[in-house]
Enzyme design. Structure first.
Site, short mmCIF file in Angstrom:
data_model
loop_
_atom_site.label_atom_id
_atom_site.label_comp_id
_atom_site.label_asym_id
_atom_site.label_seq_id
_atom_site.Cartn_x
_atom_site.Cartn_y
_atom_site.Cartn_z
N ASP A 1 0.82 -1.21 0.00
CA ASP A 1 0.00 0.00 0.00
C ASP A 1 0.86 1.27 0.00
OD1 ASP A 1 -2.58 -1.10 -0.01
OD2 ASP A 1 -2.35 -1.68 2.09
N GLY A 2 1.98 1.22 0.75
CA GLY A 2 2.87 2.39 0.82
C GLY A 2 3.37 2.76 -0.58
N GLU B 1 -5.66 10.13 4.23
CA GLU B 1 -6.06 11.04 5.31
C GLU B 1 -5.10 12.20 5.46
OE1 GLU B 1 -2.97 9.01 6.36
OE2 GLU B 1 -4.58 7.66 6.83
N ASP C 1 -4.34 13.84 21.35
CA ASP C 1 -3.16 13.69 20.47
C ASP C 1 -3.35 14.44 19.16
OD1 ASP C 1 -2.08 12.06 22.36
OD2 ASP C 1 -1.74 10.35 21.02
N THR D 1 -10.10 2.54 5.95
CA THR D 1 -9.61 1.23 6.40
C THR D 1 -8.17 1.32 6.93
OG1 THR D 1 -9.21 0.89 4.05
CG2 THR D 1 -11.03 -0.34 5.03
N ALA D 2 -7.57 2.51 6.86
CA ALA D 2 -6.16 2.65 7.25
C ALA D 2 -6.05 3.16 8.70
CB ALA D 2 -5.46 3.56 6.25
N TYR D 3 -5.33 4.23 8.93
CA TYR D 3 -5.12 4.79 10.28
C TYR D 3 -6.47 5.01 10.97
CZ TYR D 3 -2.46 7.81 13.59
OH TYR D 3 -1.85 8.36 14.68
N ASN D 4 -7.45 5.52 10.22
CA ASN D 4 -8.79 5.78 10.76
C ASN D 4 -9.37 4.53 11.44
OD1 ASN D 4 -11.55 7.19 10.75
ND2 ASN D 4 -11.95 5.37 9.52
P1 NAD Z 1 3.38 1.85 6.75
O1 NAD Z 1 4.35 1.07 5.98
O2 NAD Z 1 3.72 2.14 8.17
O3 NAD Z 1 1.95 1.14 6.60
C1 NAD Z 1 0.92 1.26 7.44
C2 NAD Z 1 -0.12 0.18 7.19
O4 NAD Z 1 -1.30 0.80 6.64
C3 NAD Z 1 0.26 -0.93 6.20
O5 NAD Z 1 -0.12 -2.17 6.75
C4 NAD Z 1 -0.59 -0.61 4.97
O6 NAD Z 1 -0.90 -1.79 4.25
C5 NAD Z 1 -1.81 -0.02 5.60
N1 NAD Z 1 -2.64 0.82 4.72
C6 NAD Z 1 -2.29 1.92 4.03
N2 NAD Z 1 -3.35 2.42 3.37
C7 NAD Z 1 -4.40 1.61 3.66
C8 NAD Z 1 -5.76 1.61 3.33
N3 NAD Z 1 -6.30 2.57 2.57
N4 NAD Z 1 -6.55 0.64 3.82
C9 NAD Z 1 -6.05 -0.32 4.62
N5 NAD Z 1 -4.77 -0.37 5.00
C10 NAD Z 1 -3.95 0.59 4.53
O7 NAD Z 1 3.13 3.24 6.05
P2 NAD Z 1 2.78 3.48 4.53
O8 NAD Z 1 2.82 2.16 3.83
O9 NAD Z 1 3.62 4.60 4.07
O10 NAD Z 1 1.26 3.96 4.62
C11 NAD Z 1 0.90 5.22 5.12
C12 NAD Z 1 -0.39 5.02 5.83
O11 NAD Z 1 -0.15 4.35 7.05
C13 NAD Z 1 -1.08 6.29 6.24
O12 NAD Z 1 -1.86 6.84 5.22
C14 NAD Z 1 -1.90 5.84 7.44
O13 NAD Z 1 -3.25 5.59 7.09
C15 NAD Z 1 -1.27 4.53 7.87
N6 NAD Z 1 -0.90 4.62 9.27
C16 NAD Z 1 -1.56 3.81 10.15
C17 NAD Z 1 -1.32 3.91 11.51
C18 NAD Z 1 -2.10 3.03 12.41
O14 NAD Z 1 -2.90 2.23 11.92
N7 NAD Z 1 -1.94 3.16 13.72
C19 NAD Z 1 -0.40 4.84 12.00
C20 NAD Z 1 0.26 5.64 11.08
C21 NAD Z 1 0.00 5.53 9.71
#
Ligand code: NAD
Length: 267
Positions: A51-52, A125, A153, A164-167
């Site tokens: 995804d990154g 996001e 925070d 589906t990601a950080y959210n």
């Molecule tokens: P990363 O390598 O740390 O990956 C973070 C994780 O987020 C990976 O497992 C990736 O597969 C997953 N991911 C990314 N976009 C997604 C999506 N739309 N739906 C489901 N999973 C998704 O960092 P990266 O690969 O550079 O990705 C950046 C993203 O990481 C940011 O946009 C943010 O959403 C996510 N993130 C998540 C957290 C958390 O879950 N606590 C914290 C920081 C960032």
């Protein structure tokens, strides 16, 4: 004869390089012109990695309107439709036009500092946090209506495809990408006798404006996160967020892929 350029973008993993070699040979054999130098004349961009890699390719190509598809050589691969052992099926389906194009909405922010404004765009996001893991206090407005004085925070504003990601890790809702909404999600909100902050997400129409106004003492100590990348602005006064008019185009090969993806990757 039409050039049939296809952009190939990838990360530097061994698996991605191997997949790219195999893919480029197979595409050439089928009369395509694969290129690792991004061409604006390409009919498709294939992104090999996780995804990154997909997210960074979107940013690097400046949210290009060329349709994209991802081949997964990473871990989760939420954006990566194709598995690396299904390249032949993918080329067949693509050549036969057995796909549809879905539009993924982007989130846009106008960042106002003391002297000027800046535009930021994200696929997943945009979040506002305090620097150095401190608490941030900020006022949040929706279309100029004061919603809350937030303490915690930070807050995150997710697109449907970023839900589906950080959210999601923050217990935000999963939102189908056909909905034109954004989701305001608190990051560790404080609820005590001293501070009251909403502890759940709010889903807001995409054309509304969410304004985040950090308290004065944070104007030089807050941090913006755009798809995981940090941005710092000195003299940060206000951020206005709404869904962008821009979107990106992604190929899908099965109408059920969203639900299959959710089930196989989250349950
Ligand atoms: P990363 O390598 O740390 O990956 C973070 C994780 O987020 C990976 O497992 C990736 O597969 C997953 N991911 C990314 N976009 C997604 C999506 N739309 N739906 C489901 N999973 C998704 O960092 P990266 O690969 O550079 O990705 C950046 C993203 O990481 C940011 O946009 C943010 O959403 C996510 N993130 C998540 C957290 C958390 O879950 N606590 C914290 C920081 C960032």
């Amino acid at each position: 004869m039409k050039e049939k350029y296809i952009n190939i973008l990838m990360n530097s993993n061994f698996e991605s390089k191997k997949t790219s070699k195999e893919l480029m040979k197979k595409l050439s054999d089928r009369g395509y012109n694969p290129t690792t130098t991004f061409s604006e004349n390409a009919e498709l961009t294939i992104c090999i990695g996780g995804d990154g890699t997909f997210i960074r390719s979107i940013h690097k190509s400046n949210f290009s309107q060329i349709p994209m598809v991802g081949i997964n050589t990473g871990h989760l691969g939420f954006y990566q439709e194709i598995s690396s052992d299904k390249i032949d099926e993918f080329i067949d389906d693509y050549s036969n036009g057995n796909y549809t194009i879905e539009e993924l909405k982007l989130i846009g922010a106008e960042v106002f500092t003391k002297n000027r404004s800046h535009i930021l765009t994200g696929l997943n996001e945009i979040a506002l946090k305090a620097k150095n893991s401190k608490i941030i206090h900020m006022n949040i407005y929706i279309n100029r209506n004061h919603l809350e004085k937030f303490s915690g925070d930070g807050v995150l504003v997710a697109t449907p495809s970023g839900s589906t990601a950080y959210n999601f890790s923050l217990r935000g809702a999963l939102v189908h990408h056909s909905l034109e909404v954004m989701q305001l999600t608190p990051i560790a909100p404080i609820n005590s006798a001293a501070y009251r902050s909403l502890s759940s997400s709010i889903v807001i129409p995409g054309n509304y404006i969410i304004s985040l106004i950090p308290e004065k003492r944070y104007i030089n100590s807050s941090l913006l996160l755009v798809d995981g990348e940090e941005f710092f602005f000195s003299g940060l006064k206000k951020i206005n967020l709404k869904l962008s008019n821009k979107s990106i185009k992604k190929l899908i090969f099965s109408q059920d892929s969203y639900w299959n993806n959710l089930k196989s990757k989250f349950l």
